[in-house]
Design a protein around this motif. Structure first.
Motif, mmCIF file in Angstrom:
data_model
loop_
_atom_site.group_PDB
_atom_site.id
_atom_site.type_symbol
_atom_site.label_atom_id
_atom_site.label_comp_id
_atom_site.label_asym_id
_atom_site.label_seq_id
_atom_site.Cartn_x
_atom_site.Cartn_y
_atom_site.Cartn_z
ATOM 1 N N LEU A 52 6.172 11.527 1.729
ATOM 2 C CA LEU A 52 4.792 11.713 1.580
ATOM 3 C C LEU A 52 4.118 12.865 1.552
ATOM 4 C CD1 LEU A 52 5.645 8.687 1.861
ATOM 5 C CD2 LEU A 52 3.533 8.144 2.954
ATOM 6 N N ALA A 53 3.123 13.243 0.728
ATOM 7 C CA ALA A 53 2.038 14.284 0.974
ATOM 8 C C ALA A 53 1.471 14.371 2.449
ATOM 9 C CB ALA A 53 1.138 14.322 -0.125
ATOM 10 N N ARG A 54 1.644 15.606 2.944
ATOM 11 C CA ARG A 54 0.809 15.767 4.169
ATOM 12 C C ARG A 54 -0.837 15.617 4.023
ATOM 13 N NH1 ARG A 54 2.563 17.983 8.747
ATOM 14 N NH2 ARG A 54 1.172 19.678 8.730
ATOM 15 N N HIS A 55 -1.181 16.232 2.770
ATOM 16 C CA HIS A 55 -2.515 15.992 2.463
ATOM 17 C C HIS A 55 -2.832 15.446 0.934
ATOM 18 C CE1 HIS A 55 -6.862 17.566 2.075
ATOM 19 N NE2 HIS A 55 -6.891 17.580 3.388
ATOM 20 N N PRO A 56 -3.630 14.793 0.671
ATOM 21 C CA PRO A 56 -4.012 14.339 -0.898
ATOM 22 C C PRO A 56 -4.231 15.424 -1.714
ATOM 23 C CG PRO A 56 -5.741 13.601 0.618
ATOM 24 C CD PRO A 56 -4.900 14.015 1.600
ATOM 25 N N SER A 57 -4.988 16.614 -1.139
ATOM 26 C CA SER A 57 -5.392 17.467 -2.196
ATOM 27 C C SER A 57 -5.057 18.966 -2.147
ATOM 28 C CB SER A 57 -6.959 17.498 -2.181
ATOM 29 O OG SER A 57 -7.581 17.725 -1.115
ATOM 30 N N ARG A 58 -4.101 18.960 -1.003
ATOM 31 C CA ARG A 58 -3.615 20.169 -0.632
ATOM 32 C C ARG A 58 -2.126 20.251 -0.349
ATOM 33 N NH1 ARG A 58 -6.492 22.873 4.219
ATOM 34 N NH2 ARG A 58 -5.161 24.652 3.650
ATOM 35 N N LEU A 113 -0.744 -14.516 3.415
ATOM 36 C CA LEU A 113 0.633 -15.521 3.315
ATOM 37 C C LEU A 113 0.325 -15.922 1.645
ATOM 38 C CD1 LEU A 113 1.303 -18.292 6.007
ATOM 39 C CD2 LEU A 113 2.397 -15.948 5.247
ATOM 40 N N GLY A 114 1.575 -15.696 0.815
ATOM 41 C CA GLY A 114 1.978 -15.871 -0.347
ATOM 42 C C GLY A 114 1.277 -14.873 -1.187
ATOM 43 N N LYS A 115 0.688 -13.710 -0.559
ATOM 44 C CA LYS A 115 0.203 -12.534 -1.647
ATOM 45 C C LYS A 115 0.958 -11.410 -1.332
ATOM 46 C CE LYS A 115 -2.947 -15.343 -3.200
ATOM 47 N NZ LYS A 115 -3.905 -16.062 -2.570
ATOM 48 N N ARG A 116 0.547 -10.213 -2.171
ATOM 49 C CA ARG A 116 1.042 -8.921 -1.851
ATOM 50 C C ARG A 116 -0.008 -7.999 -1.402
ATOM 51 N NH1 ARG A 116 4.141 -8.792 -7.909
ATOM 52 N NH2 ARG A 116 5.632 -10.092 -7.308
ATOM 53 N N VAL A 117 0.486 -6.886 -0.884
ATOM 54 C CA VAL A 117 -0.317 -5.849 -0.372
ATOM 55 C C VAL A 117 0.856 -4.491 -0.522
ATOM 56 C CG1 VAL A 117 0.322 -5.584 2.097
ATOM 57 C CG2 VAL A 117 -1.752 -5.122 1.222
ATOM 58 N N ARG A 118 0.197 -3.426 -0.777
ATOM 59 C CA ARG A 118 0.981 -2.258 -0.816
ATOM 60 C C ARG A 118 1.290 -1.582 0.653
ATOM 61 N NH1 ARG A 118 3.594 1.170 -3.961
ATOM 62 N NH2 ARG A 118 2.707 0.077 -6.011
ATOM 63 N N LEU A 119 2.401 -1.317 1.031
ATOM 64 C CA LEU A 119 2.320 -0.383 2.113
ATOM 65 C C LEU A 119 2.208 1.075 1.776
ATOM 66 C CD1 LEU A 119 5.559 -1.819 3.975
ATOM 67 C CD2 LEU A 119 3.120 -2.592 4.431
ATOM 68 N N ARG A 120 1.511 1.697 2.206
ATOM 69 C CA ARG A 120 1.078 3.161 1.851
ATOM 70 C C ARG A 120 2.013 3.986 1.482
ATOM 71 N NH1 ARG A 120 -3.304 5.716 0.583
ATOM 72 N NH2 ARG A 120 -4.948 4.783 2.207
ATOM 73 N N GLY A 121 2.283 4.504 0.496
ATOM 74 C CA GLY A 121 3.337 5.513 0.163
ATOM 75 C C GLY A 121 4.610 4.733 -0.142
ATOM 76 N N ALA A 122 4.791 3.366 -0.015
ATOM 77 C CA ALA A 122 6.023 2.791 0.033
ATOM 78 C C ALA A 122 5.968 1.492 -0.942
ATOM 79 C CB ALA A 122 6.543 2.423 1.508
ATOM 80 N N ALA A 178 -6.987 18.221 8.014
ATOM 81 C CA ALA A 178 -6.200 17.604 8.872
ATOM 82 C C ALA A 178 -5.208 17.085 7.993
ATOM 83 C CB ALA A 178 -7.063 16.691 9.618
ATOM 84 N N PRO A 179 -4.049 17.273 8.147
ATOM 85 C CA PRO A 179 -2.756 16.369 7.278
ATOM 86 C C PRO A 179 -2.944 14.995 7.862
ATOM 87 C CG PRO A 179 -1.907 18.310 8.854
ATOM 88 C CD PRO A 179 -3.441 18.103 9.096
ATOM 89 N N ARG A 180 -2.362 14.306 6.850
ATOM 90 C CA ARG A 180 -2.530 12.704 7.051
ATOM 91 C C ARG A 180 -1.204 12.133 7.707
ATOM 92 N NH1 ARG A 180 -6.994 14.883 5.350
ATOM 93 N NH2 ARG A 180 -8.128 13.498 3.900
ATOM 94 N N GLY A 181 -1.482 11.217 8.438
ATOM 95 C CA GLY A 181 -0.179 10.659 8.990
ATOM 96 C C GLY A 181 -0.568 8.999 9.315
#
Ligand code: ATP
Ligand code: MG
Length: 553
Positions: free
Chosen positions: A365-371, A405-414, A338-341
């Protein structure tokens, strides 16, 4: 014992038959009665029968065992063929029908009459039952048992000509009313049934019983290994009796294996039909049903179903198999295929206050992490986004690895973002989060060394699309529905379906084709609904979660 030493004892039997020259070409068959849709148990039988033929270079027939017209229909015939093909199996030649052998079977019935091995009986069903005896007491001969051959032949022909009412007469084999095997106590061969048949129309008003038909059908088709489930073990002596006393050209040998019964599931067509008829599910192919078409619509791939059928082995034991094994096979298969989304089920708006209005960055973004061969997808990044409401808290302890609030997070692939402010409604629930983008953080850590706490999924509010998600859970609450003697319907899980009307998906997912599979990051495996999904109105079914979380552990 067998189950420990050999995963498939039937393979061993066939191998020996070939080695010893008892058979030259392996011929098997899958013989469904077209009175319902195929279910996971049938998938097992299909994998056994077609599997043996495949493995030993033989053939496998598809034969509809249509001796009971009342409960059968063309809809079932069509669905069964579709399901077998979908599972990836091909039968030999055209599908066959027990009904096309009715002429031959009838001729054999007359043969038994002429040999004084069958007679017409006029007892009522109730009278016959009383004379049948019990497991511990022998039965009693019917007063009609010694009719002459001429009289029997005349009565049988008049039965066939429609002269008698339904239930007034039957044809019985003359075997042994005292046999310890109840199946040999003069079993019924033909009944009067004045209903049209889906294949033979009104040609017949008498129909052979399953027992009189099954073994002979195998003989007509030259089946070498007639594989069935354990409940037919006690019928084998009867089938052998027929083959011995009829001028058949071949002698199929019957082998029985244990039925597949996954936990939290019912595999009786009668019960599955009841669920449909009582509208407790939407249809035979409702994604909660253990039918092949239901599993298909749920998003199981044939490879996973076939893999599961292999994993459980083929043994001479009936028993309940943990449905988690099936789910494991499904997960493993989809993880690979299954491709990712990204999808947000419970949207909370995030406004990136320092990101230019109207700007769109098309991230790849890659459709699949290992393929790698599955390629990339474009994911638009904009000033306004949705994240899942569960992925934000105004305050939280260190264990909470999402946006605070006041902290950081990564938006996947961004980008990495930092939350600055929250707007709440009258009840204090967040309705909008204001955040800023940490510059130059796509695929990189922040230059100031302050790392994000985690990674969350997101969808552009401006470019993303609304989608309907159908979330499924197990149809039953208990391992063996109806086990304690209660009605199996009492064990239905009332929360087996939950519909999310307004989830947000990244735009490329809307263009998914029906039946395309995806892993929605962090949410689970989903499939575009086979019938209801369209690019304009996307609909996805949840196939299964990413991990086995059932049972609340
Ligand atoms: P039901 O009892 O639900 O009516 P059935 O066994 O009568 O099912 P059929 O259409 O006669 O259904 O089945 C076709 C073939 O599939 C038979 O050979 C039967 O033994 C096999 N089969 C049915 N259910 C299972 C099961 N749970 N596990 C393995 N094989 C099965
Ligand atoms: Mg059956």
């Amino acid at each position: 014992m067998e189950s420990k030493t050999s995963a498939n004892f039937l393979q061993t039997i066939v191998e020996e038959d070939l080695r010893e020259g008892r058979v030259k070409d392996v011929v098997t068959r899958f013989p469904p009665e077209p009175n319902g849709y195929l279910h996971i148990g049938h998938a097992k039988s299909i994998s056994v029968n077609f599997g043996l033929a495949e493995r030993f270079g033989g053939r496998c027939n598809l034969r509809f065992d249509d001796t009971n017209p009342e409960k059968e229909s063309q809809e079932y015939i069509d669905s069964i063929q579709e399901d077998i093909l979908w599972l990836g199996y091909r039968w030999e030649g055209e599908p066959r029908f027990a009904s096309s052998y009715f002429g031959q079977l009838y001729a054999w019935a007359e043969h038994l009459v002429r040999e004084s091995l069958a007679y017409v009986d006029d007892l009522s069903a109730e009278e016959a039952r009383q004379l049948r005896g019990t497991l511990t007491e022998p039965g009693v001969n019917s007063p009609n048992r010694e009719r002459s051959v001429e009289e029997n032949l005349d009565l049988l022909r008049r039965m066939k000509a429609g002269e008698f009412d339904e239930g007034s007469r039957v044809l019985r084999a003359k075997i042994d009313m005292a046999s310890p095997n109840m199946n040999l106590r003069d079993p019924i061969l033909y009944r009067i049934r004045k209903i049209p048949h889906h294949q033979t129309g009104t040609d017949w008003v008498i129909y052979p019983t399953y027992d009189f038909a099954h073994g002979q059908e195998d003989a007509i088709e030259g089946i070498t290994h007639s594989v069935c489930t354990l409940e037919f073990e006690d019928h084998r002596p009867l089938y052998d009796w027929f083959l011995e006393h009829l001028p058949v050209e071949s002698r199929p040998r019957q082998y029985e294996f244990g039925r597949l019964n996954p936990s939290y599931t019912v595999t009786s067509k009668r019960k599955l039909k009841q669920l449909v008829d009582d509208a407790l599910v939407a249809s035979w192919d409702d994604p909660r049903m253990p039918t092949v078409s239901g599993m298909r619509r749920r998003g199981y791939r044939p490879a996973a179903i076939n893999r599961f059928c292999e994993m459980v082995g083929t043994t001479r034991k009936d028993g309940v198999v943990d449905v988690a094994m099936l789910e494991f096979a499904v997960r493993e298969d989809l993880n690979e295929h299954a491709p990712r989304g990204m999808c947000v089920l419970n949207p909370l708006k995030v406004v990136l206050t320092d990101y230019p209005e109207g700007q769109v960055e098309e991230l790849r973004l890659a459709r699949h992490p290992s393929r790698e061969e599955l390629g990339e997808r474009g994911v638009p990044f904009t000033r306004e986004l949705y994240i899942d409401a569960d992925d934000f808290r105004a305050e939280a302890n260190k264990k909470y690895k999402r946006l605070v609030l006041g902290k950081r997070v990564r938006l996947r692939g961004a980008y990495v973002i930092e939350a600055r402010d929250v707007v709440t409604d009258a009840d204090g629930n967040p309705t909008e989060v204001h955040a800023v983008v940490v510059p130059d953080t796509v695929g990189k850590d922040p230059a100031d060394g302050v790392k994000p706490k985690g990674v969350i999924q997101w969808v552009s509010a401006e470019k993303g699309r609304r989608a309907e998600l159908r979330l499924y859970d197990r149809l039953f609450n208990v391992e063996q529905p109806g086990r304690g003697g209660q009605d199996f319907l009492e064990d239905l899980n009332p929360d087996s379906l939950q519909v999310v009307k307004e989830a947000w998906i990244e735009p490329s997912l809307a263009a998914a084709k029906p039946e395309e599979h995806f892993q929605f990051e962090r949410e689970g495996y989903f499939v575009a609904d086979r019938y209801d999904h369209s690019e304009q109105a996307p609909v996805f079914n949840k196939t299964i979660g990413l991990r086995d979380t059932w049972g609340g552990s």
